[in-house]
Design a protein around this motif. Structure first.
Motif, PDB file in Angstrom:
ATOM      1  N   ILE A 190     -84.672 -45.962  11.636  1.00 36.09           N
ATOM      2  CA  ILE A 190     -84.373 -45.028  10.556  1.00 36.09           C
ATOM      3  C   ILE A 190     -84.122 -45.824   9.280  1.00 36.09           C
ATOM      4  N   VAL A 191     -84.748 -45.416   8.203  1.00 40.13           N
ATOM      5  CA  VAL A 191     -84.513 -46.019   6.892  1.00 40.13           C
ATOM      6  C   VAL A 191     -83.911 -44.930   6.014  1.00 40.13           C
ATOM      7  N   THR A 192     -82.766 -45.239   5.413  1.00 43.17           N
ATOM      8  CA  THR A 192     -82.058 -44.260   4.596  1.00 43.17           C
ATOM      9  C   THR A 192     -81.857 -44.805   3.191  1.00 43.17           C
ATOM     10  N   PHE A 193     -82.226 -44.005   2.204  1.00 40.20           N
ATOM     11  CA  PHE A 193     -81.941 -44.314   0.809  1.00 40.20           C
ATOM     12  C   PHE A 193     -80.841 -43.363   0.357  1.00 40.20           C
ATOM     13  N   LYS A 194     -79.765 -43.915  -0.202  1.00 39.51           N
ATOM     14  CA  LYS A 194     -78.652 -43.080  -0.666  1.00 39.51           C
ATOM     15  C   LYS A 194     -78.395 -43.339  -2.139  1.00 39.51           C
TER      16      LYS A 194
ATOM     17  N   ILE B  15     -79.612 -48.874   0.473  1.00 39.69           N
ATOM     18  CA  ILE B  15     -80.646 -48.691   1.479  1.00 39.69           C
ATOM     19  C   ILE B  15     -80.067 -49.188   2.800  1.00 39.69           C
ATOM     20  N   GLU B  16     -80.352 -48.442   3.857  1.00 39.23           N
ATOM     21  CA  GLU B  16     -79.852 -48.810   5.180  1.00 39.23           C
ATOM     22  C   GLU B  16     -81.002 -48.744   6.175  1.00 39.23           C
TER      23      GLU B  16
ATOM     24  N   ARG C   3     -81.628 -48.715  10.284  1.00 40.85           N
ATOM     25  CA  ARG C   3     -80.887 -48.435  11.516  1.00 40.85           C
ATOM     26  C   ARG C   3     -81.858 -48.419  12.682  1.00 40.85           C
TER      27      ARG C   3
END
Length: 168
Positions: free
Chosen positions: A155-159, A134-135, A137
């Motif tokens: 921005i929230v990113t799930f990878k 999880i990031e 930004r």
């Protein structure tokens, strides 16, 4: 770093000259620190067709950009699993001039100055087969000449990354 490109079909020429300095250190096992700075000079020209008469006009962009970047990453083991946490912070300052100025209400040669701050933090599970992460930004984009283009974003990113590693 230099770059030069030309295209005769519309009399285009792009030249860039840049200098970069970077340093990376691993002060402790699993901890990596990176910092970098780049200065870039631009000189671009091309023929463009402006509506409604589609007359050939020379388009020019020249100026400079400065980029400062810092990164930190720590790989460690907790609860019997390998993890990575870290973050980065970047600052971009661009001072360019553009001709013709295509923004409504502005004529002649225009300035395109930009300040951007971009930062993020992440946590990732480093499993043998999958790496979920999880990031978070945050971006602050500031264009003094056209403040209506300014924005701030979170921005929230799930990878989910699939790995093929057979090490433990």
């Amino acid at each position: 770093i230099t770059d030069s490109r030309e295209n005769d079909s519309f009399d285009a020429r792009a030249r860039t000259l840049a200098n970069s300095v970077t340093v990376s250190a691993t002060p402790l096992p699993g901890l990596t620190v990176f910092a970098g700075y780049t200065h870039r000079n631009l000189d671009n020209t091309a023929d463009i067709l402006l509506a409604p008469l589609y007359a050939t006009t020379v388009s020019e962009q020249d100026g400079a950009e400065d980029v400062v970047l810092g990164q930190l990453r720590w790989d460690f083991t907790r609860f019997g699993q390998r993890w990575a946490v870290g973050g980065d912070l970047a600052y971009v300052n661009a001072t360019n001039t553009l001709r013709p100025n295509l923004e409504p209400g502005l004529v002649g040669r225009g300035h395109y100055d930009l300040d951007r701050i971009d930062g993020g933090a992440f946590v990732a599970l480093l499993h043998r087969f999958v790496e979920p992460s999880i990031e978070f930004r945050w971006i602050d984009y500031d264009e003094p000449v056209l403040p209506e283009n300014d924005y701030r974003a979170t921005i929230v990113t799930f990878k989910q990354t699939k790995r093929w590693s057979f090490e433990r």
